[in-house]
Design an enzyme around this catalytic site. Structure first.
Site, short mmCIF file in Angstrom:
data_model
loop_
_atom_site.label_atom_id
_atom_site.label_comp_id
_atom_site.label_asym_id
_atom_site.label_seq_id
_atom_site.Cartn_x
_atom_site.Cartn_y
_atom_site.Cartn_z
N GLU A 1 0.85 -1.20 0.00
CA GLU A 1 0.00 0.00 0.00
C GLU A 1 0.88 1.25 0.00
O GLU A 1 1.85 1.33 0.74
CB GLU A 1 -0.90 -0.02 1.25
N PHE A 2 0.50 2.21 -0.83
CA PHE A 2 1.32 3.43 -0.97
C PHE A 2 0.62 4.68 -0.47
O PHE A 2 1.09 5.79 -0.70
CB PHE A 2 1.74 3.62 -2.44
N LYS B 1 -0.67 7.82 1.70
CA LYS B 1 0.03 8.62 2.71
C LYS B 1 -0.99 9.16 3.70
O LYS B 1 -2.08 9.60 3.30
CB LYS B 1 0.84 9.77 2.08
N LYS C 1 7.90 -1.68 -2.30
CA LYS C 1 7.39 -0.79 -1.25
C LYS C 1 8.55 -0.17 -0.46
O LYS C 1 8.58 1.03 -0.20
CB LYS C 1 6.45 -1.58 -0.34
N TYR D 1 12.06 19.06 0.97
CA TYR D 1 11.98 20.07 2.03
C TYR D 1 12.92 19.70 3.18
O TYR D 1 12.80 18.64 3.77
CB TYR D 1 10.55 20.20 2.53
N GLY E 1 9.58 11.45 10.40
CA GLY E 1 9.11 10.48 11.39
C GLY E 1 7.98 9.68 10.78
O GLY E 1 7.99 9.41 9.58
N CYS F 1 6.13 4.85 9.03
CA CYS F 1 6.67 4.08 7.89
C CYS F 1 8.15 4.35 7.59
O CYS F 1 8.95 3.42 7.65
CB CYS F 1 5.84 4.37 6.64
N LYS G 1 10.88 3.12 10.21
CA LYS G 1 10.89 1.67 10.43
C LYS G 1 11.21 0.92 9.14
O LYS G 1 11.91 -0.09 9.15
CB LYS G 1 9.57 1.21 11.05
N LYS H 1 3.42 14.80 10.72
CA LYS H 1 3.21 15.71 9.59
C LYS H 1 1.79 16.24 9.68
O LYS H 1 0.97 15.68 10.42
CB LYS H 1 3.45 14.99 8.26
P1 NAD Z 1 -1.83 0.41 12.68
O1 NAD Z 1 -0.90 0.13 13.80
O2 NAD Z 1 -2.51 1.73 12.61
O3 NAD Z 1 -2.97 -0.72 12.66
C1 NAD Z 1 -2.72 -2.08 12.73
C2 NAD Z 1 -3.96 -2.76 13.29
O4 NAD Z 1 -3.80 -4.17 13.20
C3 NAD Z 1 -4.23 -2.44 14.76
O5 NAD Z 1 -5.54 -1.93 14.92
C4 NAD Z 1 -4.08 -3.81 15.46
O6 NAD Z 1 -4.93 -3.97 16.58
C5 NAD Z 1 -4.44 -4.76 14.33
N1 NAD Z 1 -3.97 -6.14 14.52
C6 NAD Z 1 -2.76 -6.59 14.93
N2 NAD Z 1 -2.74 -7.94 14.94
C7 NAD Z 1 -3.96 -8.36 14.51
C8 NAD Z 1 -4.55 -9.64 14.30
N3 NAD Z 1 -3.86 -10.77 14.52
N4 NAD Z 1 -5.82 -9.68 13.87
C9 NAD Z 1 -6.52 -8.55 13.65
N5 NAD Z 1 -6.01 -7.31 13.82
C10 NAD Z 1 -4.75 -7.22 14.25
O7 NAD Z 1 -0.99 0.12 11.37
P2 NAD Z 1 -1.06 0.90 9.96
O8 NAD Z 1 -0.43 2.23 10.07
O9 NAD Z 1 -2.42 0.78 9.39
O10 NAD Z 1 -0.05 -0.01 9.11
C11 NAD Z 1 -0.37 -1.34 8.77
C12 NAD Z 1 0.67 -1.85 7.79
O11 NAD Z 1 0.62 -1.08 6.58
C13 NAD Z 1 2.12 -1.73 8.28
O12 NAD Z 1 2.85 -2.81 7.77
C14 NAD Z 1 2.60 -0.44 7.67
O13 NAD Z 1 3.99 -0.42 7.50
C15 NAD Z 1 1.89 -0.48 6.33
N6 NAD Z 1 1.64 0.85 5.74
C16 NAD Z 1 1.27 1.88 6.51
C17 NAD Z 1 1.00 3.13 5.93
C18 NAD Z 1 0.62 4.31 6.78
O14 NAD Z 1 0.68 5.42 6.28
N7 NAD Z 1 0.22 4.13 8.03
C19 NAD Z 1 1.12 3.28 4.54
C20 NAD Z 1 1.46 2.19 3.77
C21 NAD Z 1 1.73 0.96 4.38
#
Ligand code: NAD
Length: 437
Positions: A149-150, A152, A205, A252, A258, A261, A264, A322
């Site tokens: 997923e991309f 933001k 990704k 910028y 921070g 994503c 980590k 941000k």
């Molecule tokens: P998040 O921490 O906001 O949400 C993750 C959710 O998963 C939590 O609600 C947690 O309770 C739930 N969870 C954990 N284990 C579970 C299980 N066994 N069954 C059901 N639910 C479970 O995470 P996020 O920011 O949405 O990111 C999710 C993934 O997507 C990560 O790998 C992240 O790197 C990736 N990602 C994030 C973004 C972003 O902008 N946040 C963008 C692209 C990709």
């Protein structure tokens, strides 16, 4: 199409609501009972512009449901989306325990063929591990595809509904056909679906985030040079970004990057390289520059006040990593706050939406204010860390009147040094030429 989305964080909720909006029947599952209870009451547990309306509309239409009962949600679904967190483990690698657990639970609940789609950001080869786990726990046929997923944060709904590209990593014809059908409505104006093998999809990704992070650290490094030689990074940025080969985005200089994503994912890809017996020299430097950058604002303030902040009140505008989000994971503001507290300062902080998320990490060691002017009242210095719209053109006269000493550290270069200096402030920016004075 019947879809089950596992994980209702920033990615899972947006994806679930987006798929439902295209007419699919979606059930979003989470192990966090409080989150699911809130969603069932119509409350969205995160701040993401437009998401509340999208969820409400699709829930009302009966296409979007929420549950903690993973088994029931998986049974009968053709697509099972894994969107759980992959947080950093202590050694920097991605902690895959959540996604492997979710895959196992989903496998046990399969009632027929389904494609398990990894939307979480995972190291190369995770698809193979998921496939092995699912095979152990089901007698049904299945496929495992990568679909990074991309989106933001802050503009996630738009990004999801109108993606630049959709990457599908699979060599399974049925999985490919299913996912092409799922995503075609999102890419109607031009074909933006890219099909590749699963490992390349997983790595794409990390490559994208690493490239964006590299641009930021590159500019932060140049900003240090600007301060040293009396050049202005904002002018350099414009000159650089107007080259069509380079482009203007992600150039910028600031207080460091921070979020959940970039930091980590950088550490995870560095770790992947190490495990593979190679080393990513450029990305190691990108990370080191960013660590250093996050301490810069506090260093400026310490230097200004002669190395001691005892008895000083510092106001911090902006806590989210941000604008447009309440996410404070690895936010530069948290590093600044810890540095200031360690140097003896008292800290007042404000943010339009991220105070409660910050409170969970920092507690009551800082004073929180809903109003940015209240926050700055009586302050010896003001640090701008997140460039929310509200902070871009404040009333500087009013600010000058309410602060004890008019010192500002502009961690996002949103204010004009000459304007601030004319208004009687001591101004420090990032790479503004006189910033290091
Ligand atoms: P998040 O921490 O906001 O949400 C993750 C959710 O998963 C939590 O609600 C947690 O309770 C739930 N969870 C954990 N284990 C579970 C299980 N066994 N069954 C059901 N639910 C479970 O995470 P996020 O920011 O949405 O990111 C999710 C993934 O997507 C990560 O790998 C992240 O790197 C990736 N990602 C994030 C973004 C972003 O902008 N946040 C963008 C692209 C990709």
């Amino acid at each position: 199409m019947k879809i089950c989305v596992i994980g209702t964080g920033y990615v899972g909720l947006v994806a679930g609501a987006g798929f439902a909006d295209m007419g699919n029947d979606v059930t979003c599952c989470d192990i966090d009972g409080e989150k699911i209870a809130a969603l069932k009451r119509g409350q969205v547990p995160i701040y993401e512009p437009g998401l509340d309306k999208l969820i409400a509309h699709n829930a009302q239409e009966g296409r979007l449901a929420f549950t903690t009962e993973l088994g029931a949600a998986v049974a009968g679904a053709q697509v099972v989306v894994l969107a759980v967190g992959t947080p950093p483990a202590p050694d920097g690698s991605a902690d895959l325990s959540y996604i492997l657990q979710a895959a196992q639970t989903a496998a046990c609940a399969l009632s027929g063929w389904a494609v398990l789609v990894t939307k979480s950001t995972v190291p190369v080869g995770t698809g193979d591990r998921i496939e092995a786990i699912v095979r152990q726990h089901t007698r049904h046929e299945f496929a495992v595809a990568s679909n990074p997923e991309f989106l933001k944060e802050g503009d996630a709904v738009n990004d999801f509904m109108k993606p630049d590209r959709v990457i599908i990593g699979t060599s399974d014809p049925r999985a490919l056909q299913t996912l092409q059908a799922l995503y075609t409505p999102f890419t109607r104006s031009s074909d933006r679906i890219l099909v590749m093998d699963r490992r390349s999809a997983e790595l794409t990704k990390y490559a994208a985030n690493a490239m964006l992070a590299t641009r930021i650290s590159f500019m932060n490094e140049l900003a240090v040079l600007c301060d040293a030689v009396g050049a202005d990074i904002e002018l350099v940025r414009k000159g650089l970004g107007s080259d069509a080969r380079i482009g203007a985005k992600f150039l910028y200089a600031g207080a460091g990057f921070g979020g959940s994503c970039f930091p980590k994912d950088l550490r995870a890809v560095l770790n992947t390289a190490k495990q593979a017996g190679t080393r990513l020299e450029v990305l190691a430097a990108v990370e080191a520059v960013n660590q250093r950058q996050k301490h810069l604002l506090a260093e400026r303030l310490l230097k200004h006040f002669g190395g001691d902040l005892h008895g000083r009140k510092i106001a911090v505008w902006g806590l989210a990593f941000k604008p447009g989000t309440d996410d404070v994971r690895e936010a530069p503001a948290l590093v600044l706050i810890e540095d200031l507290l360690a140097a003896g300062a008292s800290v007042a902080a404000t943010d339009p939406v991220a105070i409660s998320a910050t409170r969970k990490i920092v507690g009551e060691r800082v004073q929180y204010h809903a109003s940015n002017y209240q926050c700055a009242t009586g302050a010896d210095a003001l640090a701008l860390v997140t460039e929310w719209h509200d902070y871009r053109r404040p009333n500087f006269e009013r600010l000058h009147d309410i602060m004890r000493t008019p010192v500002v550290v502009d961690g996002r270069n949103v204010w004009e040094p000459a304007v601030l200096r004319a208004a009687g402030f001591t101004y420090y920016g990032i790479g503004r030429g006189r910033g290091a004075e």
